[in-house]
Design a protein around this motif. Structure first.
Motif, PDB file in Angstrom:
ATOM      1  N   ALA A 119       0.823  -1.218   0.000  1.00 35.00           N
ATOM      2  CA  ALA A 119       0.000   0.000   0.000  1.00 35.00           C
ATOM      3  C   ALA A 119       0.855   1.265   0.000  1.00 35.00           C
ATOM      4  O   ALA A 119       0.488   2.269  -0.639  1.00 35.00           O
ATOM      5  N   HIS A 120       1.990   1.235   0.707  1.00 42.78           N
ATOM      6  CA  HIS A 120       2.869   2.409   0.736  1.00 42.78           C
ATOM      7  C   HIS A 120       3.416   2.693  -0.664  1.00 42.78           C
ATOM      8  O   HIS A 120       3.395   3.836  -1.139  1.00 42.78           O
ATOM      9  N   TYR A 121       3.887   1.664  -1.340  1.00 39.79           N
ATOM     10  CA  TYR A 121       4.368   1.812  -2.715  1.00 39.79           C
ATOM     11  C   TYR A 121       3.237   2.301  -3.618  1.00 39.79           C
ATOM     12  O   TYR A 121       3.397   3.249  -4.390  1.00 39.79           O
ATOM     13  N   ALA A 122       2.073   1.642  -3.516  1.00 37.80           N
ATOM     14  CA  ALA A 122       0.932   1.986  -4.378  1.00 37.80           C
ATOM     15  C   ALA A 122       0.480   3.428  -4.169  1.00 37.80           C
ATOM     16  O   ALA A 122       0.006   4.073  -5.114  1.00 37.80           O
ATOM     17  N   ALA A 123       0.651   3.950  -2.960  1.00 37.58           N
ATOM     18  CA  ALA A 123       0.267   5.338  -2.679  1.00 37.58           C
ATOM     19  C   ALA A 123       1.077   6.329  -3.504  1.00 37.58           C
ATOM     20  O   ALA A 123       0.635   7.453  -3.738  1.00 37.58           O
ATOM     21  N   HIS A 124       2.246   5.908  -3.985  1.00 42.48           N
ATOM     22  CA  HIS A 124       3.108   6.782  -4.768  1.00 42.48           C
ATOM     23  C   HIS A 124       2.920   6.589  -6.281  1.00 42.48           C
ATOM     24  O   HIS A 124       3.659   7.183  -7.067  1.00 42.48           O
ATOM     25  N   THR A 125       1.948   5.777  -6.689  1.00 40.53           N
ATOM     26  CA  THR A 125       1.656   5.590  -8.114  1.00 40.53           C
ATOM     27  C   THR A 125       0.562   6.566  -8.529  1.00 40.53           C
ATOM     28  O   THR A 125      -0.029   7.248  -7.687  1.00 40.53           O
ATOM     29  N   GLU A 126       0.274   6.621  -9.810  1.00 36.30           N
ATOM     30  CA  GLU A 126      -0.784   7.518 -10.283  1.00 36.30           C
ATOM     31  C   GLU A 126      -2.157   7.151  -9.727  1.00 36.30           C
ATOM     32  O   GLU A 126      -3.053   7.984  -9.672  1.00 36.30           O
ATOM     33  N   PHE A 127      -2.325   5.905  -9.266  1.00 33.45           N
ATOM     34  CA  PHE A 127      -3.616   5.479  -8.727  1.00 33.45           C
ATOM     35  C   PHE A 127      -3.757   5.836  -7.250  1.00 33.45           C
ATOM     36  O   PHE A 127      -4.869   5.919  -6.733  1.00 33.45           O
ATOM     37  N   GLY A 128      -2.638   5.974  -6.531  1.00 29.22           N
ATOM     38  CA  GLY A 128      -2.663   6.379  -5.143  1.00 29.22           C
ATOM     39  C   GLY A 128      -3.116   5.309  -4.161  1.00 29.22           C
ATOM     40  O   GLY A 128      -3.271   5.584  -2.971  1.00 29.22           O
ATOM     41  N   ARG A 129      -3.336   4.121  -4.640  1.00 23.48           N
ATOM     42  CA  ARG A 129      -3.802   3.018  -3.794  1.00 23.48           C
ATOM     43  C   ARG A 129      -3.539   1.702  -4.521  1.00 23.48           C
ATOM     44  O   ARG A 129      -3.275   1.706  -5.727  1.00 23.48           O
ATOM     45  N   PRO A 130      -3.623   0.578  -3.812  1.00 21.67           N
ATOM     46  CA  PRO A 130      -3.372  -0.713  -4.466  1.00 21.67           C
ATOM     47  C   PRO A 130      -4.366  -0.982  -5.604  1.00 21.67           C
ATOM     48  O   PRO A 130      -5.542  -0.629  -5.513  1.00 21.67           O
ATOM     49  N   ILE A 131      -3.851  -1.574  -6.656  1.00 27.22           N
ATOM     50  CA  ILE A 131      -4.719  -2.039  -7.740  1.00 27.22           C
ATOM     51  C   ILE A 131      -4.818  -3.554  -7.647  1.00 27.22           C
ATOM     52  O   ILE A 131      -3.903  -4.224  -7.169  1.00 27.22           O
ATOM     53  N   VAL A 132      -5.956  -4.065  -8.083  1.00 25.62           N
ATOM     54  CA  VAL A 132      -6.195  -5.509  -8.000  1.00 25.62           C
ATOM     55  C   VAL A 132      -5.440  -6.215  -9.115  1.00 25.62           C
ATOM     56  O   VAL A 132      -5.402  -5.745 -10.262  1.00 25.62           O
ATOM     57  N   ASN A 133      -4.861  -7.336  -8.782  1.00 25.29           N
ATOM     58  CA  ASN A 133      -4.140  -8.188  -9.726  1.00 25.29           C
ATOM     59  C   ASN A 133      -5.058  -8.485 -10.917  1.00 25.29           C
ATOM     60  O   ASN A 133      -6.168  -8.996 -10.750  1.00 25.29           O
ATOM     61  N   SER A 134      -4.611  -8.181 -12.113  1.00 23.46           N
ATOM     62  CA  SER A 134      -5.455  -8.340 -13.307  1.00 23.46           C
ATOM     63  C   SER A 134      -5.803  -9.797 -13.584  1.00 23.46           C
ATOM     64  O   SER A 134      -6.866 -10.092 -14.154  1.00 23.46           O
ATOM     65  N   CYS A 135      -4.955 -10.718 -13.162  1.00 22.80           N
ATOM     66  CA  CYS A 135      -5.288 -12.142 -13.337  1.00 22.80           C
ATOM     67  C   CYS A 135      -6.453 -12.539 -12.432  1.00 22.80           C
ATOM     68  O   CYS A 135      -7.265 -13.391 -12.791  1.00 22.80           O
ATOM     69  N   PHE A 136      -6.563 -11.913 -11.273  1.00 26.66           N
ATOM     70  CA  PHE A 136      -7.720 -12.135 -10.408  1.00 26.66           C
ATOM     71  C   PHE A 136      -8.986 -11.639 -11.103  1.00 26.66           C
ATOM     72  O   PHE A 136     -10.017 -12.314 -11.079  1.00 26.66           O
ATOM     73  N   THR A 137      -8.895 -10.465 -11.713  1.00 27.81           N
ATOM     74  CA  THR A 137     -10.055  -9.904 -12.418  1.00 27.81           C
ATOM     75  C   THR A 137     -10.513 -10.849 -13.526  1.00 27.81           C
ATOM     76  O   THR A 137     -11.713 -11.130 -13.657  1.00 27.81           O
ATOM     77  N   LEU A 138      -9.574 -11.362 -14.311  1.00 22.33           N
ATOM     78  CA  LEU A 138      -9.910 -12.312 -15.376  1.00 22.33           C
ATOM     79  C   LEU A 138     -10.559 -13.567 -14.797  1.00 22.33           C
ATOM     80  O   LEU A 138     -11.579 -14.052 -15.300  1.00 22.33           O
ATOM     81  N   ALA A 139      -9.993 -14.100 -13.725  1.00 21.58           N
ATOM     82  CA  ALA A 139     -10.533 -15.314 -13.106  1.00 21.58           C
ATOM     83  C   ALA A 139     -11.917 -15.073 -12.514  1.00 21.58           C
ATOM     84  O   ALA A 139     -12.824 -15.905 -12.665  1.00 21.58           O
ATOM     85  N   LEU A 140     -12.107 -13.945 -11.850  1.00 19.34           N
ATOM     86  CA  LEU A 140     -13.393 -13.626 -11.247  1.00 19.34           C
ATOM     87  C   LEU A 140     -14.487 -13.529 -12.300  1.00 19.34           C
ATOM     88  O   LEU A 140     -15.551 -14.145 -12.170  1.00 19.34           O
ATOM     89  N   VAL A 141     -14.235 -12.783 -13.357  1.00 18.74           N
ATOM     90  CA  VAL A 141     -15.255 -12.584 -14.394  1.00 18.74           C
ATOM     91  C   VAL A 141     -15.517 -13.881 -15.158  1.00 18.74           C
ATOM     92  O   VAL A 141     -16.664 -14.188 -15.493  1.00 18.74           O
ATOM     93  N   THR A 142     -14.481 -14.671 -15.393  1.00 20.20           N
ATOM     94  CA  THR A 142     -14.702 -15.992 -15.992  1.00 20.20           C
ATOM     95  C   THR A 142     -15.605 -16.817 -15.082  1.00 20.20           C
ATOM     96  O   THR A 142     -16.569 -17.438 -15.547  1.00 20.20           O
ATOM     97  N   GLY A 143     -15.326 -16.817 -13.795  1.00 17.29           N
ATOM     98  CA  GLY A 143     -16.144 -17.559 -12.839  1.00 17.29           C
ATOM     99  C   GLY A 143     -17.589 -17.082 -12.817  1.00 17.29           C
ATOM    100  O   GLY A 143     -18.520 -17.893 -12.746  1.00 17.29           O
ATOM    101  N   GLN A 144     -17.798 -15.776 -12.899  1.00 15.28           N
ATOM    102  CA  GLN A 144     -19.156 -15.249 -12.913  1.00 15.28           C
ATOM    103  C   GLN A 144     -19.949 -15.753 -14.117  1.00 15.28           C
ATOM    104  O   GLN A 144     -21.164 -15.901 -14.046  1.00 15.28           O
ATOM    105  N   SER A 145     -19.267 -16.037 -15.206  1.00 14.69           N
ATOM    106  CA  SER A 145     -19.952 -16.450 -16.435  1.00 14.69           C
ATOM    107  C   SER A 145     -20.328 -17.933 -16.448  1.00 14.69           C
ATOM    108  O   SER A 145     -21.145 -18.351 -17.269  1.00 14.69           O
ATOM    109  N   VAL A 146     -19.768 -18.720 -15.552  1.00 11.23           N
ATOM    110  CA  VAL A 146     -19.963 -20.175 -15.593  1.00 11.23           C
ATOM    111  C   VAL A 146     -21.436 -20.556 -15.506  1.00 11.23           C
ATOM    112  O   VAL A 146     -21.908 -21.401 -16.266  1.00 11.23           O
TER     113      VAL A 146
END
Length: 169
Positions: free
Chosen positions: A54-81
């Protein structure tokens, strides 16, 4: 003795039920927790700091942690099942995966799929091949992931038996 009050639940679509042009708005949304992001990142040994520091992420353009994109892909795939691949024989691939906007801890993700193509399998008579386009979007309607997925789906009556055990009295 059969209890006539017991009603069958949703069994998912079979190859014959999927038609090109159909759009399925998947029923469940899912709020992404900080624990989801941390655990998924650690389980996959992803060492990218914006996901778990979180400390590192606070210094990025987003200012906070971003979610792992592979999690996003897995979650949305799971929602479609429930709509697309409850009766899957095999996934054949994910193509044209795009991540047009980040997901943040606390976002709620929803999804929908459109049937793009379907054809009979040339090698397996018990399945057909289906391609869908799935989009995941957040609580504001912002698309966060978009992809095509090709899979083999069982024909009605051709999949494994779904016999359930009967509870013992």
């Amino acid at each position: 003795m059969t209890d006539t009050r017991v009603k069958p639940g949703w069994q998912g679509r079979f190859y014959e039920d999927l038609e090109v042009g159909d759009v399925y708005k998947h029923p469940l949304g899912r709020t992404v927790l900080a624990a989801d992001n941390s655990w998924f990142t650690l389980l996959t040994q992803n060492t990218a700091h914006p996901h778990f520091d979180a400390h590192y992420a606070a210094h990025t353009e987003f200012g906070r942690p971003i979610v792992n994109s592979c999690f996003t892909l897995a979650l949305v795939t799971g929602q479609s099942v429930t709509d697309v691949s409850q009766n899957v024989f095999a996934n054949l691939g994910w193509d044209e995966v795009r991540l047009p906007a980040p997901v943040f801890e606390g976002d709620t993700i929803y999804s929908e799929s459109e049937v793009l193509e379907k054809r009979e399998s040339r090698s397996r008579s018990e399945v057909g091949i289906v391609t869908v386009r799935t989009r995941g979007y957040n609580q504001d309607g912002t698309v966060v992931v978009d992809f095509k997925r090709t899979l083999m789906v069982y024909r009605r009556g051709q999949g494994p038996s779904k016999a359930r055990p009967v509870p013992q009295s």
